[in-house]
Design a protein around this motif. Sequence first.
Motif, mmCIF file in Angstrom:
data_model
loop_
_atom_site.group_PDB
_atom_site.id
_atom_site.type_symbol
_atom_site.label_atom_id
_atom_site.label_comp_id
_atom_site.label_asym_id
_atom_site.label_seq_id
_atom_site.Cartn_x
_atom_site.Cartn_y
_atom_site.Cartn_z
ATOM 1 N N GLY A 9 0.954 -1.245 -0.376
ATOM 2 C CA GLY A 9 -0.223 -0.504 -0.195
ATOM 3 C C GLY A 9 1.382 1.733 -0.054
ATOM 4 N N PRO A 10 0.528 2.196 -0.041
ATOM 5 C CA PRO A 10 1.737 3.715 0.007
ATOM 6 C C PRO A 10 2.294 3.745 1.232
ATOM 7 C CG PRO A 10 -0.961 4.331 -0.319
ATOM 8 C CD PRO A 10 -1.640 2.550 0.065
ATOM 9 N N ALA A 11 2.054 2.671 2.408
ATOM 10 C CA ALA A 11 3.434 3.591 3.468
ATOM 11 C C ALA A 11 4.511 2.049 2.996
ATOM 12 C CB ALA A 11 2.621 3.039 4.991
ATOM 13 N N GLY A 12 4.097 1.686 2.844
ATOM 14 C CA GLY A 12 5.093 0.673 2.166
ATOM 15 C C GLY A 12 5.986 1.401 1.407
ATOM 16 N N LEU A 13 5.173 1.147 0.085
ATOM 17 C CA LEU A 13 5.731 2.124 -1.228
ATOM 18 C C LEU A 13 6.564 2.800 -0.497
ATOM 19 C CD1 LEU A 13 3.007 0.740 -3.919
ATOM 20 C CD2 LEU A 13 4.862 -0.198 -3.286
ATOM 21 N N TYR A 14 5.890 3.896 0.339
ATOM 22 C CA TYR A 14 6.854 5.315 -0.346
ATOM 23 C C TYR A 14 8.073 5.160 1.000
ATOM 24 C CZ TYR A 14 6.396 10.462 0.145
ATOM 25 O OH TYR A 14 6.771 11.207 0.125
ATOM 26 N N PHE A 15 8.249 4.392 1.663
ATOM 27 C CA PHE A 15 9.193 3.786 2.980
ATOM 28 C C PHE A 15 10.262 2.687 1.556
ATOM 29 C CE2 PHE A 15 11.259 1.010 5.054
ATOM 30 C CZ PHE A 15 12.381 2.073 6.070
ATOM 31 N N ALA A 16 9.964 2.463 0.724
ATOM 32 C CA ALA A 16 10.507 1.409 -0.249
ATOM 33 C C ALA A 16 11.437 3.325 -1.028
ATOM 34 C CB ALA A 16 9.870 0.436 -0.746
ATOM 35 N N ALA A 17 10.951 4.042 -1.875
ATOM 36 C CA ALA A 17 11.174 4.518 -2.449
ATOM 37 C C ALA A 17 12.152 5.698 -1.782
ATOM 38 C CB ALA A 17 10.227 5.844 -2.924
ATOM 39 N N LEU A 18 11.711 6.071 -0.400
ATOM 40 C CA LEU A 18 12.796 7.347 0.066
ATOM 41 C C LEU A 18 13.731 6.290 0.617
ATOM 42 C CD1 LEU A 18 9.761 8.848 2.113
ATOM 43 C CD2 LEU A 18 10.442 9.882 0.307
ATOM 44 N N LEU A 19 13.392 5.197 0.588
ATOM 45 C CA LEU A 19 14.793 5.039 1.781
ATOM 46 C C LEU A 19 15.803 4.197 0.838
ATOM 47 C CD1 LEU A 19 15.952 3.705 4.501
ATOM 48 C CD2 LEU A 19 14.811 2.013 4.267
#
Length: 521
Positions: A9-19
Amino acid sequence: MKIHILGGGPAGLYFAALLKKQNPAQDITVVERDGPNDTFGWGIVFSETTLDNFAQYDRATYDEFTRAAQKRDNVIIEHKGEKICVRGNPISGVARITWLQILHKRCQELGVNLRFRENVTNVADYLDCDLLVGADGANSLVRKTYEGFFMPSLEIRQNKFIWLGTTQSFDGLTMMFRQTDAGLFIGHAYQFSKTHSTFVVECPPETWLNAGLDKMGDEETVKFLADIFKRELNGNALLHNNFVRWLNFPLVKTRKWFHSPQRGANIVLLGDALHTAHFSIGSGTKLAMEDSIALADVFARCPNVETALPEFQRVRKPVIDRFQTAAVRSLTWLENVQNYLHLDPLPFAYKVMTRSQRVSFKRIEMADRDFAHAYRAWKKAQPQRGAIPAEFLDLFQKKAFGHLATIMPDGTPHVTSVYVDWDGKHIIINSARGRIKDKNMQERPHVALQIPDPDNSDRYISIRGRVVEITEEGAEEHLNKLSQRYLEKEVYPPSMRFPGEVRALYKILPEKVIVWSPWSG
């Protein structure tokens, strides 16, 4: 560092992209049950402030979002057939699938490994990593697997709700209140594309049963609800995406946000797996993605996982606690909205706007001066009955303790907590003869009293006045009446009295009344 993220979902994907953006050497895999083009949601919405935050951390996804977004500036409340518009509330909405695809694209550009259509049934299968992130929603398997460490609490709230869509457009974040023979229905709607809007229907359980919704099929349900809101929908249908499910909101809280075993992967939760916020304040996806920002930020500042995870909880949990408190106030208000439905549309709209206690009159006035002035004029026109404003009389129905200040012989103040009552003209204190405040009020009748709202520390009434009568007549009966409110006992307990105690009533005539409630204007 090797990272597995369960939940795309948005949380997992956004964290992956930022890291990954922060450190391209990170080995990051996101595991998602559904396919890249699957979604059971409709639209998501963010405030202007939230989008400004996104722009700071990843301009690429921000730009994609804003190009796809439908922008509105209003909150609209429909009540008793009248529409009240409150300007100055900028929001942007997109289709949930559009936002997910933007995040998919960004993750793939950065080199994140995305694995779709992979149903996780055993968390242990994914522990061959340095960090396991549970971003798997409110029914999180990660949280359930390690609940002894996360110490979650789950509270199921009373109202039933259902997520639907419609082709009807809306001029802003819209709330609709419809009374029917079956009971009250509440609609929440916002535009997320040029052609579609999200439409959430909420109702008390009694309404749901009275309407027979527990027995209706999918098509019958959406047709019935579309008929309830046919005026607001302009005759347009409600759509269900082959997913018609009535839910009760699950309020999820977790005492500990991470688990760091002596050996093996560190584990942390994100988004709805960690906490939930009621949809009526529109912050679920916002909070999830800002969790991702906070977690990525602590990894940028901390030398290792073992220091980063405690720091994530330290900096982020107070923010979440504040939002969850506001969200609970909002959903509790909606659960008890029957108490306010008698109000005319203007004061009712003001109650809706301030229900979470995050929006004050000053903030409304800055955003929409016309609405604020109209509300103030309405309030000024209301007849005043007695010294205590009508909107504060509820304090005399709650377990609200008064802080009574009397004057000592040397002129210094003496303060005690007291039960308080109101007879329409006087504040009434019930106390015992011979106490310090009894002597002070007999000899020096000027007093001051503050009564805070036990449910809201930002709301209180302050009174200065004179004790105009002290009488023992009726004091015993009055004490038993107060006992029912303060102690939930029919009779004041003998064990709480001193031997030979004589009760008296102290009637205080208010001379100066000051009220404080930044949410009431």
